[in-house]
Write an enzyme that holds these catalytic residues in place. Structure first.
Site, PDB file in Angstrom:
ATOM      1  N   TYR A 167     -15.360  14.841 -16.592  1.00 10.80           N
ATOM      2  CA  TYR A 167     -15.911  13.512 -16.379  1.00 10.80           C
ATOM      3  C   TYR A 167     -16.977  13.557 -15.264  1.00 10.80           C
ATOM      4  CZ  TYR A 167     -16.074   8.715 -14.626  1.00 10.80           C
ATOM      5  OH  TYR A 167     -16.495   7.496 -14.174  1.00 10.80           O
ATOM      6  N   ASP A 205      -6.142  16.833 -16.142  1.00  7.91           N
ATOM      7  CA  ASP A 205      -6.474  15.441 -16.428  1.00  7.91           C
ATOM      8  C   ASP A 205      -6.303  15.241 -17.933  1.00  7.91           C
ATOM      9  OD1 ASP A 205      -7.818  13.060 -17.106  1.00  7.91           O
ATOM     10  OD2 ASP A 205      -9.202  13.231 -15.414  1.00  7.91           O
ATOM     11  N   LYS A 236      -7.935   3.734 -19.412  1.00  2.91           N
ATOM     12  CA  LYS A 236      -8.266   4.114 -20.788  1.00  2.91           C
ATOM     13  C   LYS A 236      -7.049   3.860 -21.705  1.00  2.91           C
ATOM     14  CE  LYS A 236     -12.133   5.698 -18.984  1.00  2.91           C
ATOM     15  NZ  LYS A 236     -12.066   5.486 -17.557  1.00  2.91           N
ATOM     16  N   ARG A 249       0.841  -1.214   0.000  1.00  2.00           N
ATOM     17  CA  ARG A 249       0.000   0.000   0.000  1.00  2.00           C
ATOM     18  C   ARG A 249       0.873   1.260   0.000  1.00  2.00           C
ATOM     19  NH1 ARG A 249      -1.983   2.383   4.395  1.00  2.00           N
ATOM     20  NH2 ARG A 249      -2.172   0.450   5.580  1.00  2.00           N
TER      21      ARG A 249
HETATM   22  N1  PLP Z   1     -10.796  11.127 -15.696  1.00  2.00           N
HETATM   23  C1  PLP Z   1     -11.422  11.006 -16.881  1.00  2.00           C
HETATM   24  C2  PLP Z   1     -11.239  12.076 -17.914  1.00  2.00           C
HETATM   25  C3  PLP Z   1     -12.261   9.905 -17.146  1.00  2.00           C
HETATM   26  O1  PLP Z   1     -12.883   9.805 -18.324  1.00  2.00           O
HETATM   27  C4  PLP Z   1     -12.406   8.915 -16.138  1.00  2.00           C
HETATM   28  C5  PLP Z   1     -13.249   7.725 -16.343  1.00  2.00           C
HETATM   29  O2  PLP Z   1     -14.011   7.623 -17.298  1.00  2.00           O
HETATM   30  C6  PLP Z   1     -11.736   9.083 -14.924  1.00  2.00           C
HETATM   31  C7  PLP Z   1     -10.930  10.188 -14.737  1.00  2.00           C
HETATM   32  C8  PLP Z   1     -11.872   8.063 -13.833  1.00  2.00           C
HETATM   33  O3  PLP Z   1     -11.096   6.952 -14.133  1.00  2.00           O
HETATM   34  P1  PLP Z   1     -11.380   5.471 -13.563  1.00  2.00           P
HETATM   35  O4  PLP Z   1     -12.605   4.979 -14.237  1.00  2.00           O
HETATM   36  O5  PLP Z   1     -10.144   4.724 -13.942  1.00  2.00           O
HETATM   37  O6  PLP Z   1     -11.562   5.589 -12.092  1.00  2.00           O
END
Ligand code: PLP
Length: 401
Positions: free
Chosen positions: A123, A195, A220, A71
């Site tokens: 998101y 992000d 992704k 962890r």
């Molecule tokens: N950031 C973006 C731009 C996303 O599209 C997503 C998920 O779709 C996330 C963060 C969250 O990622 P996770 O699904 O791996 O928790």
């Protein structure tokens, strides 16, 4: 889409392109035998604990000088984080159990009791986190259209501590001006978190454009095969230190096997993304000509509001396309008819996917907020994969026929 000449691309220390570095990064495991031979791939250390030779070594681990417990840190998860950091031109990286673990840890470690200013159209899970979870921990958040610099400047309050944007908004694919937002964040003393899940280091290097921390959902494009849930944050070592502590405290550390799979996927990222972006631009142009399509959102299209900015800032316009059909019934018909595109919630993998943002990625938002953001029942989001583009074209044509 070469590694050189891309917006924000720092020159590689060894003058190597991104595809070469992706293939070679974290390539070998540790020395195995008497002649210094190594396994040709990174080692998978699927362990929770580490065993110490004696009390002195154990005390060193307790003092943070050696591995203590997975962890806190693990050689395989660290290798994956270092690999992403190398591709992003960052000093260091931290791997997380999911993109949301990465986003939430980065935000909460940076908010320092103040306010988070987040881009509109991010998101839905992050919007939900900011609206419904942050307040439980005394962190307030507001949103602002990040493509309107004047609106961002005037929204910054004395206790704003963080500016959060996504490199392409979700699902309408608006493009925030990273260098201008970076300057603004620096001038006002904010931590600028970007992000870059939709763009990856293949399309933009946000740290070189003023970001303090870059976040990815590894689930992704970075892993790319739809078999990993993970997240990563990269940045300067000092900027990552509070996140490292919080990751251990909150427990959102990446599992070693997920890191190993992600590391394998990362090797082919530039190859996959080049193909995906090329196919997406071609499909977006074709979709505009088809009957029944009210609007196509893709930054490669000249009528996209951020077309010029996308050309200046991104190495390519990305592999996501958002499609406006007449209404919810038309969207459902299309969704049911696709044969090559898979009906699935996520994005960024080798298989082309279709999702309905109003039900999935933005399903947790109140209907009125979805309507305000332009996420209606007739909107569909395509994640373009690596199939033969002619098959994708034919699939979209028959689904809309
Ligand atoms: N950031 C973006 C731009 C996303 O599209 C997503 C998920 O779709 C996330 C963060 C969250 O990622 P996770 O699904 O791996 O928790």
């Amino acid at each position: 889409m070469g590694a050189d000449g891309r917006a924000g691309a720092p020159s590689s220390p060894r003058g190597l392109g991104l595809a070469t570095r992706a293939v070679h990064v974290a390539r070998e495991g540790a020395v195995l035998g008497p002649r210094g031979e190594r396994p040709a791939t990174a080692a998978l250390h699927q362990t929770a604990n580490y065993v110490y030779a004696n009390a002195e070594a154990a005390a060193g681990a307790a003092a943070g000088e050696a591995f203590l417990y997975t962890r806190h840190g693990n050689p395989t998860t660290d290798a994956f984080a270092r690999a992403v950091a190398e591709l992003e031109g960052a000093e260091g990286g931290l791997a997380f159990a999911s993109g949301m673990a990465a986003v939430s840890t980065a935000l909460f470690a940076s908010a320092r009791g103040g306010e988070i200013l987040a881009a509109e159209g991010i998101y839905g899970g992050t919007t939900d986190l900011l609206a419904n979870v942050s307040p439980l921990f005394g962190v307030r958040a507001r949103s602002v259209p990040a493509w309107d610099l004047a609106a961002v400047a005037s929204a910054i309050a004395p206790d704003t501590k963080v500016l959060l944007v996504e490199t392409l908004s979700n699902p309408l694919l608006r493009v925030p001006d990273l260098p201008e937002l970076g300057k603004l964040a620096r001038a006002r003393g904010l931590t600028f978190i970007v992000d870059s899940t939709f763009t990856t280091p293949c399309l933009v290097l946000p740290l070189a454009l003023g970001a303090d921390l870059v976040v990815h959902s590894v689930s992704k494009y970075l892993s790319g095969h739809g078999d990993v849930i993970g997240g990563v944050v990269v940045g300067a070592a000092a900027a990552l230190e509070p996140l490292r502590k919080l990751r251990t405290q909150l427990g959102g550390t990446m599992d070693p096997f997920a890191a190993w799979l992600a590391l394998r996927g990362l090797r082919t990222l530039p190859l996959r993304l080049a193909r995906q972006c090329e196919s997406a631009a071609r499909l977006a142009a074709m979709l505009e000509t088809l009957p029944g399509v009210a609007r196509v959102h893709h930054p490669s299209l000249p009528d996209h509001p951020d077309h010029a900015l996308a050309r200046a800032q991104l190495g390519a316009a990305g592999a996501m396309i958002t499609l406006q059909l007449a209404d919810g019934a038309a969207a459902r018909r299309f969704y049911d008819r696709v044969r090559v595109f898979a009906r699935a919630a996520s994005l960024g993998e080798i298989v082309s996917l279709v999702t309905h943002p109003a039900s999935f990625s933005h399903g947790t938002l109140p209907a009125a907020e979805r309507a305000r953001l332009g996420i209606g029942e007739g909107l569909l989001r395509l994640s373009v994969g690596i199939e033969d583009v002619a098959d994708l074209e034919a699939d979209l044509r028959q689904a809309l026929a």
